[in-house]
Design a protein around this motif. Sequence first.
Motif, mmCIF file in Angstrom:
data_model
loop_
_atom_site.group_PDB
_atom_site.id
_atom_site.type_symbol
_atom_site.label_atom_id
_atom_site.label_comp_id
_atom_site.label_asym_id
_atom_site.label_seq_id
_atom_site.Cartn_x
_atom_site.Cartn_y
_atom_site.Cartn_z
ATOM 1 N N UNK A 119 0.847 -1.350 -0.007
ATOM 2 C CA UNK A 119 -0.002 -0.050 -0.059
ATOM 3 C C UNK A 119 0.766 1.267 -0.091
ATOM 4 N N UNK A 120 2.205 0.984 0.430
ATOM 5 C CA UNK A 120 3.076 2.385 0.482
ATOM 6 C C UNK A 120 4.006 2.354 -0.710
ATOM 7 N N UNK A 121 3.533 1.514 -1.745
ATOM 8 C CA UNK A 121 4.562 1.329 -3.049
ATOM 9 C C UNK A 121 3.774 2.238 -3.829
ATOM 10 N N UNK A 122 4.450 3.224 -4.809
ATOM 11 C CA UNK A 122 3.638 4.016 -5.789
ATOM 12 C C UNK A 122 3.587 3.075 -7.136
ATOM 13 N N UNK A 123 2.573 3.329 -7.761
ATOM 14 C CA UNK A 123 2.279 2.492 -9.205
ATOM 15 C C UNK A 123 3.486 2.367 -9.849
ATOM 16 N N UNK A 124 4.457 3.351 -10.082
ATOM 17 C CA UNK A 124 5.655 3.138 -10.869
ATOM 18 C C UNK A 124 6.781 2.187 -10.187
ATOM 19 N N UNK A 125 6.560 1.829 -8.958
ATOM 20 C CA UNK A 125 7.533 1.010 -8.583
ATOM 21 C C UNK A 125 6.851 -0.234 -8.140
ATOM 22 N N UNK A 126 5.690 -0.673 -8.566
ATOM 23 C CA UNK A 126 5.187 -1.954 -8.291
ATOM 24 C C UNK A 126 5.807 -2.900 -9.151
ATOM 25 N N UNK A 127 6.116 -2.667 -10.421
ATOM 26 C CA UNK A 127 6.734 -3.739 -11.242
ATOM 27 C C UNK A 127 8.193 -4.249 -10.673
ATOM 28 N N UNK A 128 9.059 -3.309 -10.052
ATOM 29 C CA UNK A 128 10.217 -3.845 -9.478
ATOM 30 C C UNK A 128 9.757 -4.793 -8.317
ATOM 31 N N UNK A 129 8.943 -4.434 -7.544
ATOM 32 C CA UNK A 129 8.475 -5.232 -6.374
ATOM 33 C C UNK A 129 8.029 -6.664 -6.670
ATOM 34 N N UNK A 130 7.108 -6.538 -7.490
ATOM 35 C CA UNK A 130 6.665 -7.917 -8.182
ATOM 36 C C UNK A 130 7.573 -8.746 -8.760
ATOM 37 N N UNK A 131 8.544 -8.222 -9.489
ATOM 38 C CA UNK A 131 9.764 -8.767 -10.054
ATOM 39 C C UNK A 131 10.512 -9.496 -9.080
ATOM 40 N N UNK A 132 10.879 -8.617 -7.699
ATOM 41 C CA UNK A 132 11.596 -9.254 -6.873
ATOM 42 C C UNK A 132 10.702 -10.540 -5.938
ATOM 43 N N UNK A 133 9.425 -10.216 -5.956
ATOM 44 C CA UNK A 133 8.709 -11.314 -5.288
ATOM 45 C C UNK A 133 8.906 -12.625 -6.185
ATOM 46 N N UNK A 134 8.788 -12.501 -7.438
ATOM 47 C CA UNK A 134 8.767 -13.672 -8.274
ATOM 48 C C UNK A 134 10.189 -14.253 -8.254
ATOM 49 N N UNK A 135 11.300 -13.475 -7.949
ATOM 50 C CA UNK A 135 12.605 -13.926 -7.930
ATOM 51 C C UNK A 135 12.754 -14.931 -6.835
ATOM 52 N N UNK A 136 12.418 -14.680 -5.604
ATOM 53 C CA UNK A 136 12.460 -15.343 -4.375
ATOM 54 C C UNK A 136 11.616 -16.316 -4.250
ATOM 55 N N UNK A 137 10.413 -16.561 -4.936
ATOM 56 C CA UNK A 137 9.685 -17.547 -4.554
ATOM 57 C C UNK A 137 9.928 -18.758 -5.489
ATOM 58 N N UNK A 138 9.688 -19.850 -4.801
ATOM 59 C CA UNK A 138 10.103 -21.072 -5.602
ATOM 60 C C UNK A 138 8.926 -21.325 -6.491
ATOM 61 N N UNK A 139 9.066 -22.145 -7.599
ATOM 62 C CA UNK A 139 8.035 -22.519 -8.504
ATOM 63 C C UNK A 139 6.967 -23.267 -7.683
ATOM 64 N N UNK A 140 5.625 -22.663 -8.119
ATOM 65 C CA UNK A 140 4.577 -23.033 -7.315
ATOM 66 C C UNK A 140 4.244 -22.375 -6.079
ATOM 67 N N UNK A 141 5.129 -21.607 -5.655
ATOM 68 C CA UNK A 141 5.041 -20.961 -4.435
ATOM 69 C C UNK A 141 3.963 -19.758 -4.312
ATOM 70 N N UNK A 142 3.324 -19.361 -3.265
ATOM 71 C CA UNK A 142 2.286 -18.511 -2.974
ATOM 72 C C UNK A 142 2.515 -17.143 -2.490
ATOM 73 N N UNK A 143 1.775 -16.176 -2.988
ATOM 74 C CA UNK A 143 1.887 -14.768 -2.399
ATOM 75 C C UNK A 143 0.539 -14.340 -2.219
ATOM 76 N N UNK A 144 0.732 -13.742 -0.793
ATOM 77 C CA UNK A 144 -0.544 -13.175 -0.295
ATOM 78 C C UNK A 144 -0.319 -11.747 -0.083
ATOM 79 N N UNK A 145 -1.363 -10.791 -0.566
ATOM 80 C CA UNK A 145 -1.464 -9.386 -0.303
ATOM 81 C C UNK A 145 -2.797 -9.013 0.206
#
Length: 216
Positions: A119-145
């Motif tokens: 909620x504190x991340x501006x729209x323009x920075x969401x892309x970098x955040x989701x890219x990082x989430x994808x990087x650290x998650x194992x295949x089949x891993x879950x993300x809760x927001x």
Amino acid sequence: MTGRYLRDTRDGYDATAAAYAGRFHDWLDRKPVELAVLRSFAGLVGPGGYIVDVGCGTGATTAILARHGTKATGIDLSPNMIGEARRLNPELDFRIGAMAHLDLGDETVDGLCAWYSVIHVPDGDLDAVFAEFHRVLRPGGYLLLAFQVGDRPRILDEAFGAKVSLVFHRRTPQQIIAAARPHGFTPYVETVRECDDDGLESTPQAFLIMRKPTVS
């Protein structure tokens, strides 16, 4: 750490950490929908699964996830919030860090929880955040927001008597899904509840679980 929003978010929570902990650390104990979402997320990840709780605050969600059998670690931008988390949950692991630059190896996390933290991340920075989430998650891993639903941000310049500069970006589940989908995330569970009449909420609350594909 770059970006004014990071500095403002860190400084705002540093200034209010002790008061926030006193007011909100046990708040989830009275929230059955939220508790059910967290329990379900822990069940999806599975017993012993490694969950990273980014933007963990005082560690309330980290502790709930750990109580449901997962190995949970909390990460937060604010050193003072991490201090409160360690004080209130001395048996758990908490670290200072930014969600767009996680000190974690590639595909090392079974589940990632961002409970009212994007909620504190501006729209323009969401892309970098989701890219990082994808990087650290194992295949089949879950993300809760978890996040507030709306089309206008809320801006606070004062909280608990302290001067702050905090922006709360309100979004729809469709907007979050659209931001995460280019990084390979697919929606799994989408829940929206109306705001409670406790005087603390003014918008509906969304809970979204997405999954990283098992095959790239």
